[in-house]
Design a protein around this motif. Structure first.
Motif, PDB file in Angstrom:
ATOM      1  N   ASP A 281       0.806  -1.225   0.000  1.00  0.00           N
ATOM      2  CA  ASP A 281       0.000   0.000   0.000  1.00  0.00           C
ATOM      3  C   ASP A 281       0.840   1.278   0.000  1.00  0.00           C
ATOM      4  OD1 ASP A 281       1.016   0.022   2.552  1.00  0.00           O
ATOM      5  OD2 ASP A 281      -0.909  -0.287   3.562  1.00  0.00           O
ATOM      6  N   LYS A 282       2.181   1.126   0.066  1.00  0.00           N
ATOM      7  CA  LYS A 282       3.118   2.253   0.021  1.00  0.00           C
ATOM      8  C   LYS A 282       2.950   3.242   1.171  1.00  0.00           C
ATOM      9  CE  LYS A 282       4.408   0.537  -3.917  1.00  0.00           C
ATOM     10  NZ  LYS A 282       5.622  -0.291  -3.993  1.00  0.00           N
ATOM     11  N   GLN A 283       2.339   2.805   2.254  1.00  0.00           N
ATOM     12  CA  GLN A 283       2.139   3.698   3.401  1.00  0.00           C
ATOM     13  C   GLN A 283       3.471   3.922   4.122  1.00  0.00           C
ATOM     14  OE1 GLN A 283      -1.108   2.663   5.957  1.00  0.00           O
ATOM     15  NE2 GLN A 283      -0.318   3.852   7.688  1.00  0.00           N
ATOM     16  N   ILE A 284       3.778   5.172   4.424  1.00  0.00           N
ATOM     17  CA  ILE A 284       5.048   5.546   5.034  1.00  0.00           C
ATOM     18  C   ILE A 284       4.984   5.371   6.550  1.00  0.00           C
ATOM     19  CG2 ILE A 284       6.729   7.410   5.377  1.00  0.00           C
ATOM     20  CD1 ILE A 284       6.647   6.458   2.529  1.00  0.00           C
ATOM     21  N   ASN A 285       6.038   4.754   7.116  1.00  0.00           N
ATOM     22  CA  ASN A 285       6.162   4.670   8.572  1.00  0.00           C
ATOM     23  C   ASN A 285       6.652   6.013   9.085  1.00  0.00           C
ATOM     24  OD1 ASN A 285       7.714   4.191  11.174  1.00  0.00           O
ATOM     25  ND2 ASN A 285       6.868   2.148  10.873  1.00  0.00           N
ATOM     26  N   MET A 286       5.959   6.581  10.069  1.00  0.00           N
ATOM     27  CA  MET A 286       6.275   7.938  10.525  1.00  0.00           C
ATOM     28  C   MET A 286       7.632   8.023  11.223  1.00  0.00           C
ATOM     29  SD  MET A 286       3.714   8.351  13.821  1.00  0.00           S
ATOM     30  CE  MET A 286       4.409   9.944  14.238  1.00  0.00           C
ATOM     31  N   PHE A 287       8.132   6.892  11.758  1.00  0.00           N
ATOM     32  CA  PHE A 287       9.412   6.905  12.463  1.00  0.00           C
ATOM     33  C   PHE A 287      10.581   6.655  11.521  1.00  0.00           C
ATOM     34  CE2 PHE A 287       6.384   5.773  15.845  1.00  0.00           C
ATOM     35  CZ  PHE A 287       6.685   6.763  16.769  1.00  0.00           C
ATOM     36  N   THR A 288      10.429   5.685  10.600  1.00  0.00           N
ATOM     37  CA  THR A 288      11.526   5.333   9.707  1.00  0.00           C
ATOM     38  C   THR A 288      11.483   6.098   8.390  1.00  0.00           C
ATOM     39  OG1 THR A 288      10.292   3.519   8.661  1.00  0.00           O
ATOM     40  CG2 THR A 288      11.538   3.011  10.681  1.00  0.00           C
ATOM     41  N   ASN A 289      10.313   6.703   8.118  1.00  0.00           N
ATOM     42  CA  ASN A 289      10.132   7.474   6.881  1.00  0.00           C
ATOM     43  C   ASN A 289      10.310   6.599   5.638  1.00  0.00           C
ATOM     44  OD1 ASN A 289       9.375   9.976   5.784  1.00  0.00           O
ATOM     45  ND2 ASN A 289      11.502  10.523   5.313  1.00  0.00           N
ATOM     46  N   GLU A 290       9.922   5.309   5.770  1.00  0.00           N
ATOM     47  CA  GLU A 290       9.992   4.358   4.665  1.00  0.00           C
ATOM     48  C   GLU A 290       8.674   3.604   4.563  1.00  0.00           C
ATOM     49  OE1 GLU A 290      14.637   2.895   4.543  1.00  0.00           O
ATOM     50  OE2 GLU A 290      13.258   1.915   5.926  1.00  0.00           O
ATOM     51  N   ALA A 291       8.371   3.120   3.365  1.00  0.00           N
ATOM     52  CA  ALA A 291       7.148   2.334   3.150  1.00  0.00           C
ATOM     53  C   ALA A 291       7.493   0.847   3.205  1.00  0.00           C
ATOM     54  CB  ALA A 291       6.511   2.698   1.819  1.00  0.00           C
ATOM     55  N   TYR A 292       7.872   0.378   4.401  1.00  0.00           N
ATOM     56  CA  TYR A 292       8.288  -1.009   4.572  1.00  0.00           C
ATOM     57  C   TYR A 292       7.576  -1.640   5.775  1.00  0.00           C
ATOM     58  CZ  TYR A 292      12.139  -0.641   1.212  1.00  0.00           C
ATOM     59  OH  TYR A 292      12.880  -0.503   0.062  1.00  0.00           O
ATOM     60  N   LEU A 293       7.458  -2.970   5.712  1.00  0.00           N
ATOM     61  CA  LEU A 293       7.047  -3.758   6.867  1.00  0.00           C
ATOM     62  C   LEU A 293       8.296  -4.339   7.501  1.00  0.00           C
ATOM     63  CD1 LEU A 293       4.021  -5.672   5.279  1.00  0.00           C
ATOM     64  CD2 LEU A 293       3.890  -3.790   6.929  1.00  0.00           C
ATOM     65  N   TYR A 294       8.345  -4.338   8.843  1.00  0.00           N
ATOM     66  CA  TYR A 294       9.560  -4.734   9.542  1.00  0.00           C
ATOM     67  C   TYR A 294       9.314  -5.971  10.407  1.00  0.00           C
ATOM     68  CZ  TYR A 294      10.931  -0.016   8.215  1.00  0.00           C
ATOM     69  OH  TYR A 294      11.211   1.135   7.501  1.00  0.00           O
ATOM     70  N   SER A 295      10.313  -6.838  10.431  1.00  0.00           N
ATOM     71  CA  SER A 295      10.296  -8.006  11.304  1.00  0.00           C
ATOM     72  C   SER A 295      11.619  -8.022  12.054  1.00  0.00           C
ATOM     73  CB  SER A 295      10.131  -9.282  10.476  1.00  0.00           C
ATOM     74  OG  SER A 295      10.261 -10.429  11.286  1.00  0.00           O
ATOM     75  N   ALA A 296      11.559  -7.923  13.396  1.00  0.00           N
ATOM     76  CA  ALA A 296      12.767  -7.760  14.196  1.00  0.00           C
ATOM     77  C   ALA A 296      12.945  -8.938  15.160  1.00  0.00           C
ATOM     78  CB  ALA A 296      12.719  -6.455  14.980  1.00  0.00           C
ATOM     79  N   ILE A 297      14.183  -9.372  15.323  1.00  0.00           N
ATOM     80  CA  ILE A 297      14.535 -10.456  16.245  1.00  0.00           C
ATOM     81  C   ILE A 297      15.520  -9.913  17.269  1.00  0.00           C
ATOM     82  CG2 ILE A 297      15.573 -12.753  16.472  1.00  0.00           C
ATOM     83  CD1 ILE A 297      14.852 -13.127  13.448  1.00  0.00           C
ATOM     84  N   LEU A 298      15.165 -10.035  18.537  1.00  0.00           N
ATOM     85  CA  LEU A 298      16.042  -9.632  19.631  1.00  0.00           C
ATOM     86  C   LEU A 298      16.833 -10.848  20.097  1.00  0.00           C
ATOM     87  CD1 LEU A 298      16.526  -7.055  21.514  1.00  0.00           C
ATOM     88  CD2 LEU A 298      15.162  -8.318  23.193  1.00  0.00           C
ATOM     89  N   THR A 299      18.145 -10.718  20.178  1.00  0.00           N
ATOM     90  CA  THR A 299      18.974 -11.862  20.556  1.00  0.00           C
ATOM     91  C   THR A 299      20.223 -11.408  21.296  1.00  0.00           C
ATOM     92  OG1 THR A 299      20.174 -13.787  19.682  1.00  0.00           O
ATOM     93  CG2 THR A 299      20.188 -11.816  18.327  1.00  0.00           C
TER      94      THR A 299
END
Length: 378
Positions: A249-267
């Protein structure tokens, strides 16, 4: 209970399919379904009622130390070793049911939400909870009981993997103390998004059906919580491995200023590359296959009782059956080329159980004559 030779779906099939299949066997007597159900009821323990630190909602948990202990002793007998360290996966699964005491889940259907610990293909821990108690609720207490039980049986855990429900301050500290390495799905927040915006080492990665980017950065989680509780001495920094894919949908993330979906792993693993961390975490997807087998092959979708605590006994015994089946099919597959260790129980039945045979009397003894080209010894 899935009755292996009879293709049954529930305990009542003991009195039909299973009894009919084995009625001519001189060495096995099949108990009646009512007798099995009564024995399970006799083993049930009263459920425990908890409340979370914040909130007044009652949470019904069914804890069963002795059957979990029995299951671990069984696993040690058939191969779980005290001399090596294992990878432990934890997850909760929803079992939809309209039993008398079942409550509404976050999926808007009634059911239970048991927490399950898995090592490889072996179920090592089960703690049942009612449907209104989601995976995140009181998870620290559940994991504490699981780690304590594993320690009592001298089962060492090298690595721990879990989804975003385990992304909690107390849980992260707990798994840090009880394992060498942990890999947890980090839940998106303002602080996490601002940290992701600072990543400058993105590399293109092939994700199979799409192209993404993967980067890493050091991250100190739960700062706001610890500030509020005046416990900044508990702050710790971990490694954050992030994968991003472009949004449709090209929606911009207000914090990263990018149109991406993020998946994060804490290790806390700094030895593996970022790609190895992501691949290792993604292997926990095999848990869903274990849940599918438990629900469809070993009766979790057909709970026999109307009470949470009685169904917990059923879950634990059928999990033991699952563990025994894994051991048996692994052993048999080494001796019979037409069997494989990953066969589901239905395939095992048609390849190994449902074969023509009859009891014959020869030389004043009973022998089982099996027809076909399968070389059995009787």
């Amino acid at each position: 209970m899935q009755t292996c030779a009879s293709k049954g779906d529930c305990i009542e099939d003991l009195g039909g399919n299973f009894h009919q299949h084995l009625k001519n066997n001189r060495y096995i007597e099949v108990p009646s379904p009512d007798r099995v159900l009564d024995r399970f009821k006799e083993l049930a323990l009263p459920k425990d009622i908890f409340t979370a630190k914040r909130g007044t909602k009652l949470h019904q948990f069914s804890l069963y130390h002795y059957l979990n202990e029995l299951n671990l002793k069984l696993l040690k007998t058939i191969g779980l070793s005290e001399t090596r360290s294992y990878i432990l996966d934890y997850d909760n699964t929803l079992i939809y049911t309209n039993k008398a005491d079942s409550t509404r889940t976050y999926k808007a259907n009634n059911g239970y939400c048991p927490g399950v610990g898995i090592i490889g293909h072996n179920i090592v821990f089960i703690e049942n909870r009612n449907g209104n108690s989601d995976a995140k609720t009181l998870q620290y207490q559940t994991l504490s009981r699981m780690f304590t039980m594993l320690k009592e049986q001298n089962i060492k855990i090298d690595a721990f993997r879990a989804d975003g429900a385990s992304y909690q301050l107390d849980v992260v500290e707990l798994v840090s103390q009880n394992t060498n390495k942990f890999y947890l799905r980090a839940c998106m927040s303002g602080a996490l998004a601002k940290t992701i915006a600072l990543i400058n080492n993105w590399e293109k990665v092939d994700l199979g059906n799409e192209i993404g980017f993967r980067g890493e950065i050091e991250f100190t989680p739960f700062i706001r919580t610890l500030k509020r509780n005046k416990q900044l001495d508990r702050l710790k920094t971990y490694r954050l491995v992030v994968t991003k894919v472009e949004r449709d949908d090209k929606q911009i993330n207000m914090f990263t200023n990018e149109a991406y979906l993020y998946s994060a792993i804490l290790t806390n693993d700094y030895q593996k590359t970022k790609n190895e961390v992501a691949q290792f975490y993604n292997q926990r997807g095999a848990i869903e296959k274990e849940f599918d087998a438990l629900k469809n092959d070993f009766g979790w979708n057909n709970l026999p009782f109307s009470k949470l605590e009685q169904n917990t006994v059923f879950l634990l015994f059928t999990a033991m059956c699952r563990n025994l089946y894994n051991y048996i099919i692994t052993k048999f597959s080494k001796n019979f080329k037409y069997l494989k260790s990953n066969f589901r129980i239905k395939k095992f039945i048609f390849r190994f159980i449902t074969i023509p045979a009859k009891w014959v009397r020869s030389s004043r003894r009973q022998a089982l004559r099996i027809y076909g080209d399968i070389h059995f010894k009787t």
